[in-house]
Enzyme design. Structure first.
Site, mmCIF file in Angstrom:
data_model
loop_
_atom_site.group_PDB
_atom_site.id
_atom_site.type_symbol
_atom_site.label_atom_id
_atom_site.label_comp_id
_atom_site.label_asym_id
_atom_site.label_seq_id
_atom_site.Cartn_x
_atom_site.Cartn_y
_atom_site.Cartn_z
ATOM 1 N N GLY A 47 -113.251 -30.040 64.747
ATOM 2 C CA GLY A 47 -112.383 -28.976 65.277
ATOM 3 C C GLY A 47 -110.947 -29.476 65.307
ATOM 4 O O GLY A 47 -110.242 -29.357 66.308
ATOM 5 N N ALA A 48 -110.506 -30.063 64.173
ATOM 6 C CA ALA A 48 -109.283 -30.877 64.142
ATOM 7 C C ALA A 48 -108.020 -30.123 63.739
ATOM 8 O O ALA A 48 -106.960 -30.724 63.661
ATOM 9 C CB ALA A 48 -109.486 -32.034 63.152
ATOM 10 N N PHE A 52 -106.484 -28.105 70.898
ATOM 11 C CA PHE A 52 -106.722 -29.434 71.462
ATOM 12 C C PHE A 52 -107.229 -30.441 70.428
ATOM 13 O O PHE A 52 -106.971 -31.636 70.540
ATOM 14 C CB PHE A 52 -107.713 -29.335 72.625
ATOM 15 C CG PHE A 52 -107.123 -28.726 73.866
ATOM 16 C CD1 PHE A 52 -106.163 -29.403 74.602
ATOM 17 C CD2 PHE A 52 -107.518 -27.463 74.289
ATOM 18 C CE1 PHE A 52 -105.600 -28.847 75.746
ATOM 19 C CE2 PHE A 52 -106.967 -26.896 75.430
ATOM 20 C CZ PHE A 52 -106.007 -27.583 76.167
ATOM 21 N N GLU A 74 -111.310 -23.482 58.017
ATOM 22 C CA GLU A 74 -110.070 -22.729 57.831
ATOM 23 C C GLU A 74 -110.043 -22.063 56.463
ATOM 24 O O GLU A 74 -110.724 -22.500 55.545
ATOM 25 C CB GLU A 74 -108.861 -23.666 57.980
ATOM 26 C CG GLU A 74 -108.753 -24.369 59.327
ATOM 27 C CD GLU A 74 -108.447 -23.422 60.487
ATOM 28 O OE1 GLU A 74 -108.033 -22.271 60.231
ATOM 29 O OE2 GLU A 74 -108.631 -23.847 61.654
ATOM 30 N N ASP A 110 -118.401 -25.392 57.656
ATOM 31 C CA ASP A 110 -119.070 -25.070 58.917
ATOM 32 C C ASP A 110 -119.663 -26.327 59.572
ATOM 33 O O ASP A 110 -120.685 -26.851 59.130
ATOM 34 C CB ASP A 110 -120.169 -24.032 58.647
ATOM 35 C CG ASP A 110 -120.917 -23.649 59.913
ATOM 36 O OD1 ASP A 110 -120.483 -24.065 61.015
ATOM 37 O OD2 ASP A 110 -121.929 -22.937 59.793
ATOM 38 N N TYR A 224 -113.328 -26.186 80.537
ATOM 39 C CA TYR A 224 -112.338 -25.493 81.349
ATOM 40 C C TYR A 224 -112.979 -25.023 82.647
ATOM 41 O O TYR A 224 -114.170 -24.724 82.675
ATOM 42 C CB TYR A 224 -111.743 -24.298 80.580
ATOM 43 C CG TYR A 224 -110.658 -23.588 81.366
ATOM 44 C CD1 TYR A 224 -109.478 -24.249 81.689
ATOM 45 C CD2 TYR A 224 -110.831 -22.283 81.806
ATOM 46 C CE1 TYR A 224 -108.494 -23.619 82.443
ATOM 47 C CE2 TYR A 224 -109.845 -21.644 82.547
ATOM 48 C CZ TYR A 224 -108.676 -22.314 82.859
ATOM 49 O OH TYR A 224 -107.710 -21.702 83.608
ATOM 50 N N TYR A 234 -114.874 -16.074 83.439
ATOM 51 C CA TYR A 234 -114.885 -17.373 82.757
ATOM 52 C C TYR A 234 -115.949 -18.319 83.322
ATOM 53 O O TYR A 234 -117.075 -18.369 82.840
ATOM 54 C CB TYR A 234 -113.477 -18.038 82.738
ATOM 55 C CG TYR A 234 -113.463 -19.110 81.673
ATOM 56 C CD1 TYR A 234 -112.997 -18.835 80.385
ATOM 57 C CD2 TYR A 234 -114.012 -20.369 81.913
ATOM 58 C CE1 TYR A 234 -113.078 -19.790 79.380
ATOM 59 C CE2 TYR A 234 -114.098 -21.332 80.920
ATOM 60 C CZ TYR A 234 -113.619 -21.036 79.658
ATOM 61 O OH TYR A 234 -113.714 -21.972 78.671
ATOM 62 N N LEU A 272 -104.362 -22.745 78.206
ATOM 63 C CA LEU A 272 -103.265 -22.673 77.249
ATOM 64 C C LEU A 272 -103.461 -21.502 76.309
ATOM 65 O O LEU A 272 -104.583 -21.033 76.111
ATOM 66 C CB LEU A 272 -103.223 -23.962 76.427
ATOM 67 C CG LEU A 272 -102.584 -25.145 77.152
ATOM 68 C CD1 LEU A 272 -102.839 -26.421 76.401
ATOM 69 C CD2 LEU A 272 -101.088 -24.919 77.306
HETATM 70 P P1 NAD Z 1 -108.908 -23.564 68.712
HETATM 71 O O1 NAD Z 1 -109.388 -22.215 68.301
HETATM 72 O O2 NAD Z 1 -107.447 -23.819 68.685
HETATM 73 O O3 NAD Z 1 -109.618 -24.711 67.814
HETATM 74 C C1 NAD Z 1 -110.907 -24.573 67.337
HETATM 75 C C2 NAD Z 1 -111.177 -25.545 66.208
HETATM 76 O O4 NAD Z 1 -112.555 -25.419 65.824
HETATM 77 C C3 NAD Z 1 -110.362 -25.307 64.940
HETATM 78 O O5 NAD Z 1 -110.055 -26.558 64.368
HETATM 79 C C4 NAD Z 1 -111.352 -24.568 64.030
HETATM 80 O O6 NAD Z 1 -111.115 -24.732 62.636
HETATM 81 C C5 NAD Z 1 -112.633 -25.254 64.434
HETATM 82 N N1 NAD Z 1 -113.842 -24.493 64.132
HETATM 83 C C6 NAD Z 1 -114.243 -23.306 64.650
HETATM 84 N N2 NAD Z 1 -115.459 -22.978 64.142
HETATM 85 C C7 NAD Z 1 -115.819 -23.986 63.305
HETATM 86 C C8 NAD Z 1 -116.950 -24.251 62.496
HETATM 87 N N3 NAD Z 1 -117.988 -23.412 62.438
HETATM 88 N N4 NAD Z 1 -116.966 -25.383 61.762
HETATM 89 C C9 NAD Z 1 -115.923 -26.252 61.787
HETATM 90 N N5 NAD Z 1 -114.850 -26.069 62.550
HETATM 91 C C10 NAD Z 1 -114.791 -24.952 63.297
HETATM 92 O O7 NAD Z 1 -109.499 -23.798 70.161
HETATM 93 P P2 NAD Z 1 -109.060 -24.704 71.395
HETATM 94 O O8 NAD Z 1 -108.477 -23.783 72.416
HETATM 95 O O9 NAD Z 1 -108.333 -25.920 70.977
HETATM 96 O O10 NAD Z 1 -110.507 -25.088 71.947
HETATM 97 C C11 NAD Z 1 -111.110 -26.338 71.732
HETATM 98 C C12 NAD Z 1 -111.973 -26.663 72.940
HETATM 99 O O11 NAD Z 1 -111.128 -26.753 74.096
HETATM 100 C C13 NAD Z 1 -113.013 -25.588 73.260
HETATM 101 O O12 NAD Z 1 -114.192 -26.204 73.703
HETATM 102 C C14 NAD Z 1 -112.366 -24.826 74.412
HETATM 103 O O13 NAD Z 1 -113.299 -24.178 75.233
HETATM 104 C C15 NAD Z 1 -111.679 -25.968 75.134
HETATM 105 N N6 NAD Z 1 -110.632 -25.567 76.082
HETATM 106 C C16 NAD Z 1 -109.695 -24.611 75.771
HETATM 107 C C17 NAD Z 1 -108.741 -24.238 76.731
HETATM 108 C C18 NAD Z 1 -107.685 -23.183 76.442
HETATM 109 O O14 NAD Z 1 -107.064 -22.685 77.375
HETATM 110 N N7 NAD Z 1 -107.442 -22.857 75.198
HETATM 111 C C19 NAD Z 1 -108.721 -24.864 77.979
HETATM 112 C C20 NAD Z 1 -109.660 -25.861 78.260
HETATM 113 C C21 NAD Z 1 -110.613 -26.198 77.297
HETATM 114 NA NA NA Z 2 -109.378 -27.596 68.678
#
Ligand code: NAD
Ligand code: NA
EC number: 1.3.1.9
Length: 396
Positions: A47-48, A52, A74, A110, A224, A234, A272
């Protein structure tokens, strides 16, 4: 071509390659400005490409000179049609990492599938031997379980009762009342299957089975909690059940890593603006009020500030990793500060369409939202022609 934001509902259909590059460069500069982190040197980030996960990849590479492998899902560009922002972010990240002499390769596909896991294990084996940190940062609405072939869809719903509260359409600034019907049928199980810890454990099992985790390797997933106003939708809703599962999985993974002295952590991060959080009712109003207070208090952070602090002040201090009573790392500590929450709760009561622009940080919300897609970044000439066909160097 000249690339402009094209909105449809809560998503933006276009992304700006130069803006995404600028955003990645800003994050790199931030990490460098905070000094070296004595952290992991070979890092897998699942998820890079955005949010986060991207911040984690940048913090490892430019804070600790780490070699990184990034996995994401992506859309590449097509002539006349822009890529998804995570594609451009990853292209920019690799370009900067390679310029700095750092190993960086990416896998686009995926992450839930056996094929992408196989490809990743082979790449680690061939290039790095082992990894010493695995960041798990997927956010997805859907997962096909590779063992059963069943496709699960997650939902963002309350459990047991309809939830009604205020929300804002951040495009128009209109504050209104929303009602969200409670989940039904298999909604909870499906949401746990997508956003719980099962796939995280599968990744770690697969890595461990082929001896690809170095002695003392750590893995971190993100969670979260948030305030009482968002609790029903949530933390006590379907997604909260998935986060409970993710947090419980950390203990199971830690047990399975005991023989290599490894450990699994969940880090609770702050609210965020991301593509995912914009789509959850109530959350955008909360975030716009929270931003206003945290900025006024001088404690506002974005993804990169959060993860840089996670690394430097929690994970890689050289000492014990501080955790709460449930074993979780807390970098939502400033969001959850009593004085911050008391002020947000007060503003929540007052918020209307008429006063939100003043009492909330609607502008900051919108700016962060546009920034996700590479728009509205300082120093980028949006009137200039941009090449949409930018490629990620390591992906053929
Ligand atoms: P984001 O949507 O910015 O990032 C998601 C990432 O996952 C991306 O790199 C995307 O390409 C990848 N991804 C999604 N489906 C995929 C798949 N099937 N195969 C490969 N890659 C895949 O999300 P984020 O907000 O950075 O969330 C990341 C984590 O942080 C989650 O667990 C989220 O719950 C947690 N989080 C988010 C928040 C917030 O407010 N946004 C707060 C606390 C925790
Ligand atoms: Na991420």
């Amino acid at each position: 071509m000249i690339i402009e934001p094209r909105m449809r509902g809560f998503i933006c259909l276009t992304a700006h390659p130069v803006g995404c590059e600028q955003s990645v460069k800003n994050q790199i500069e931030y990490v460098k400005s905070k000094g070296a982190i004595d952290g992991a040197k070979k890092v897998l980030v699942i998820g890079a490409s955005t949010g986060f996960g991207l911040a984690s990849r940048i913090s490892s590479a430019f804070g600790s000179d780490a070699a990184t492998i990034g996995v994401f899902f992506e859309k590449p560009p097509m002539a006349g049609k822009t890529a998804s922002p995570g594609w451009y972010n990853s292209a920019a990240f690799e370009k900067e990492a390679h310029k700095a002499g750092l190993y960086a390769k990416s896998i686009n596909g995926d992450a839930f599938s056996n094929e992408v896991k196989r490809e990743t294990l082979d790449l680690i084996k061939a290039d790095l031997g082992q990894v010493d940190l695995v960041i798990y940062s997927l956010a997805s609405p859907v997962r096909t379980n590779p063992n059963t072939g069943v496709t699960h869809r997650s939902v963002l719903k309350p459990i047991g009762a309809t939830f009604s509260n205020k929300t804002v359409d951040f495009h128009t600034g209109k504050v209104s009342e929303v009602s969200i019907e409670p989940c039904a049928g298999d909604d909870i199980e499906n949401t746990i299957a997508v956003m719980g810890g099962e796939d995280w454990a599968m990744w770690i099992d697969a890595l461990k089975a082929e001896n690809l985790l170095a002695p003392g390797a750590n893995t971190v997933a993100y969670s979260y909690i948030g305030p009482s106003v968002t609790e029903a939708v949530y933390r006590k809703g379907t997604i909260g059940r998935a986060k409970d599962h993710l947090e419980a999985t950390a203990f199971e993974i830690s047990d399975s890593l005991a023989d290599i002295n490894g450990k699994a952590y969940v880090s609770v991060n702050k609210a965020l603006v991301t593509q995912a959080s914009s789509a959850i009712p109530v959350i955008p109003l909360y975030i716009s009020l929270l931003y206003k207070i945290m900025k006024a208090e001088g404690i506002h952070e974005g993804c990169i500030e959060q993860i840089q602090r996670l690394y430097q002040q929690r994970l890689f201090t050289g000492g014990e990793v501080p955790v709460d009573e449930k074993g979780r790392i807390r970098i939502d500590d400033w969001e959850m500060r009593e004085d911050v929450q008391a002020q947000v709760a007060q503003l929540w009561e007052q918020a209307t369409t008429e006063n939100l622009a003043e009492i909330g940080d609607l502008e900051g919300y919108r700016k962060d939202f546009y920034n996700l897609f590479g728009f509205d970044l300082a120093g980028v000439d949006y009137k200039a022609e941009a090449d949409e066909m930018v490629q990620v160097e390591s992906i053929a």
